[in-house]
Design an enzyme around this catalytic site. Structure first.
Site, PDB file in Angstrom:
ATOM      1  N   GLU A 187      38.831 -19.331 -23.545  1.00 12.34           N
ATOM      2  CA  GLU A 187      37.468 -19.318 -23.021  1.00 12.34           C
ATOM      3  C   GLU A 187      37.306 -18.447 -21.784  1.00 12.34           C
ATOM      4  OE1 GLU A 187      39.506 -22.957 -21.141  1.00 12.34           O
ATOM      5  OE2 GLU A 187      39.569 -21.824 -23.019  1.00 12.34           O
ATOM      6  N   SER A 222       9.426 -25.136 -15.023  1.00  7.27           N
ATOM      7  CA  SER A 222       8.391 -24.318 -15.659  1.00  7.27           C
ATOM      8  C   SER A 222       8.606 -24.211 -17.161  1.00  7.27           C
ATOM      9  CB  SER A 222       8.368 -22.922 -15.029  1.00  7.27           C
ATOM     10  OG  SER A 222       8.105 -22.991 -13.641  1.00  7.27           O
ATOM     11  N   SER A 255       7.954 -27.220  -9.610  1.00  5.50           N
ATOM     12  CA  SER A 255       8.507 -26.671  -8.376  1.00  5.50           C
ATOM     13  C   SER A 255       8.288 -25.172  -8.256  1.00  5.50           C
ATOM     14  CB  SER A 255      10.012 -26.950  -8.324  1.00  5.50           C
ATOM     15  OG  SER A 255      10.681 -26.224  -9.347  1.00  5.50           O
ATOM     16  N   GLY A 256       7.867 -24.542  -9.344  1.00  8.36           N
ATOM     17  CA  GLY A 256       7.799 -23.086  -9.357  1.00  8.36           C
ATOM     18  C   GLY A 256       9.073 -22.466  -9.868  1.00  8.36           C
ATOM     19  N   GLY A 257      10.100 -23.295 -10.084  1.00  9.20           N
ATOM     20  CA  GLY A 257      11.388 -22.804 -10.551  1.00  9.20           C
ATOM     21  C   GLY A 257      11.463 -22.681 -12.059  1.00  9.20           C
ATOM     22  N   VAL A 258      12.582 -22.159 -12.524  1.00  6.88           N
ATOM     23  CA  VAL A 258      12.779 -21.872 -13.949  1.00  6.88           C
ATOM     24  C   VAL A 258      12.759 -23.146 -14.777  1.00  6.88           C
ATOM     25  CG1 VAL A 258      14.344 -20.864 -15.648  1.00  6.88           C
ATOM     26  CG2 VAL A 258      14.133 -19.819 -13.391  1.00  6.88           C
ATOM     27  N   HIS A 269      44.216 -20.258 -22.616  1.00  9.49           N
ATOM     28  CA  HIS A 269      42.783 -20.550 -22.502  1.00  9.49           C
ATOM     29  C   HIS A 269      41.964 -19.400 -23.095  1.00  9.49           C
ATOM     30  CE1 HIS A 269      42.938 -24.214 -20.011  1.00  9.49           C
ATOM     31  NE2 HIS A 269      44.063 -23.692 -19.559  1.00  9.49           N
ATOM     32  N   CYS A 310      45.597 -26.124 -24.446  1.00  8.41           N
ATOM     33  CA  CYS A 310      46.501 -26.446 -23.338  1.00  8.41           C
ATOM     34  C   CYS A 310      46.897 -27.931 -23.366  1.00  8.41           C
ATOM     35  CB  CYS A 310      45.861 -26.037 -22.018  1.00  8.41           C
ATOM     36  SG  CYS A 310      47.042 -25.857 -20.660  1.00  8.41           S
TER      37      CYS A 310
END
Length: 509
Positions: A169, A227, A221-224, A167, A79
């Site tokens: 994508e 961890s 934090s226990g998050g992905v 585009h 573009c």
């Protein structure tokens, strides 16, 4: 050195999507502002120029001297990028009589051209531009058109330089991935060997070299993200990684105990700290959301620093920073205006005089999950919905108290469990409840009530940059609303948020 596709950003809303599509081909790529990028070297196999909200004809619009790139490495302009290449070569770029936006169908004029190989005639593409290339120099070959755009795609003769005015994508371009594969794999010669397994192998090797026998402290934090980052660092340095998990009093119900138990089964060296009273005291009577964030961030630094000092000779701070955090902090227009202070705890490395190690700072969220699966981490951690650093503190839209936290914990617990029991939890990107500073009249039994209103929120997304509200079944919403009102004392009204991002954000504060 790892082979790489450079994506130069001119401010398009789709730039990250280009990167995601390239990565789906198992090819590593990086996004850089158009005015600040690494010089093409042996590992740079090709360059993609993004679109832009600007017009190439405007004074002061983003411009790039292409002499360092053009003819040296394969180049694809998308573009705005295509219009800039054409304009600099002497082509004619004019404003369209009407903005060209939406679906179009491609007429391939050069079926053997490497960029369009195996792309079908009449293939659907997505247009989104206000300017159009009206003519190109004789040194350009037009390789595709649409009904409304003569120069839909071109190649510079004798060069691996291409431009497209659509585009590839976006999902609406039905064979966009085929075109991108033609460019990235066939034209640029990338080997498609960038996989979760190869990322883990390379990362662990680099971490060993970088960290040696040094100690690393890291807040979990226990998050992905945190961890997976901790697991990678632990594979490199073992017990020299010291993790701290702080209960700020704003976690979900039972989360402190449950997450600590999960980490112990992963053989991570984790120390749990209950600092809930300190945080709640500091938040008393505070209503402004950004002030809440700052207080929570400042208190986290105090508690984390205090606990970290119990560990001798720490030199590094581990963080779960991911690629969108990095991209947002360095944009085409300079640093982003305000990155929410829960992305990472700002100022912590400087405050503690530590060097930073961020093993995931080149990955998108879904890539982090794929790496976690390759590390054989538990699904309950990998599939956990994103949870903000300030926790329930920014889901209570008023001053924060222990009583309000407990009420919201109960609502959240019932909602999340209902999603899991109905096999809906993994169908949404994020789901949570919000406590409004609103009370409304209700009727319970023979009595009128005047109690709290809660909002249920669920969104679908790929990486959190944009999101759509989840179309949860009406029967499910009716059931969970009834359960919340019946079981949570102090709530007599439940509403469901049907706002998308943009214009709304995912969180309410």
């Amino acid at each position: 050195m790892e082979e790489c596709i450079l994506i130069l950003d001119f401010g398009s809303q789709y730039t990250q999507l280009i990167a995601r599509r390239v990565r789906e081909l198992n090819v590593y790529c990086e996004i850089h502002p158009f005015h600040h990028y690494p010089s093409p070297s042996g590992n740079i196999r090709g360059v993609i120029l993004s679109g832009s909200p600007f017009s190439v004809r405007d004074e002061g619009s983003p411009a790039l001297d292409l002499t360092a790139l053009k003819g040296r490495v394969p180049l694809l302009g998308v573009c705005y990028g295509a219009q800039m290449i054409a304009l600099q070569a002497g082509g004619d770029v004019m404003a369209s009589s009407s903005r060209e936006y939406g679906r179009a169908h491609l007429s391939v004029k050069a079926i053997e051209n490497p960029l369009l190989r195996h792309v079908m005639q009449d293939s659907q593409v997505w247009m989104s531009h206000g300017d159009t290339i009206r003519s190109v120099p004789a040194s350009f070959e037009i390789i595709a058109s649409t009904a409304g755009v003569e120069v839909a795609a071109y190649q510079v003769k004798g060069e691996q330089t291409y431009g497209i005015q659509f585009h590839p994508e976006v999902y609406h371009s039905s064979e966009g991935m085929k075109l991108l594969k033609n460019f990235v794999v066939d034209i640029c010669g990338c080997s498609q060997q960038w996989t979760p397994a190869s990322f883990i192998e390379t990362s662990v090797k680099e971490l060993k070299e970088k960290l040696g026998n040094d100690k690393v402290v890291m807040g979990l934090s226990g998050g992905v993200d945190s961890s997976v980052a901790a697991t990678l660092i632990q594979q490199a340095i073992g017990p020299n990684l010291h993790c701290i998990f702080i209960d700020n009093g704003l976690l979900r119900r039972n989360e402190f105990q449950d997450v600590l138990q999960s980490y112990k089964s992963m053989d991570l060296n984790v120390h749990g700290v209950d600092a809930s009273a300190e945080f709640l005291d500091a938040l008393r009577n505070v209503i402004d959301p950004e002030q809440k964030r700052k207080i929570i961030g400042r208190k986290f630094i105090e508690v984390f620093d205090r606990e970290a000092h119990r560990i001798q000779e720490v030199k590094w701070l581990g963080q779960g920073t991911i690629y969108p955090d990095v991209i947002e902090s360095v944009s085409v227009k300079g640093p982003s205006a305000t990155i929410k202070s829960h992305h990472n705890v700002g100022g912590l490395p400087e405050y503690m005089h530590l060097k930073v190690v961020e093993p995931l700072n080149t990955l998108f969220k879904d890539e982090v999950r794929r790496v976690g699966r390759a590390l054989k981490m538990k699904p309950e951690i990998l599939n956990r919905h994103p949870f903000p650093g300030p926790g329930l503190g920014i889901r209570i839209l008023s001053d924060v108290s222990r009583e309000k936290v407990q009420l919201l914990q109960e609502v959240d617990y019932l909602y999340i469990n209902a999603l899991k029991n109905s096999a809906l939890y993994d169908e949404v990107w994020q789901a949570f409840a919000v406590l409004l500073p609103v009370q409304s009249v209700g009727v319970m039994g023979d009595e009128r009530t005047y109690e709290n209103t809660v909002v249920l929120r669920a969104v679908t997304s790929v990486d959190g940059m944009t999101a759509d509200w989840a179309r949860l079944p009406h029967d499910f919403l009716a059931s969970v609303s009834n359960e919340i009102i019946n079981k949570v004392k102090g709530v007599n009204r439940v509403v469901y948020d049907i706002s998308s991002k943009p214009p709304a954000t995912i969180e309410w504060e």
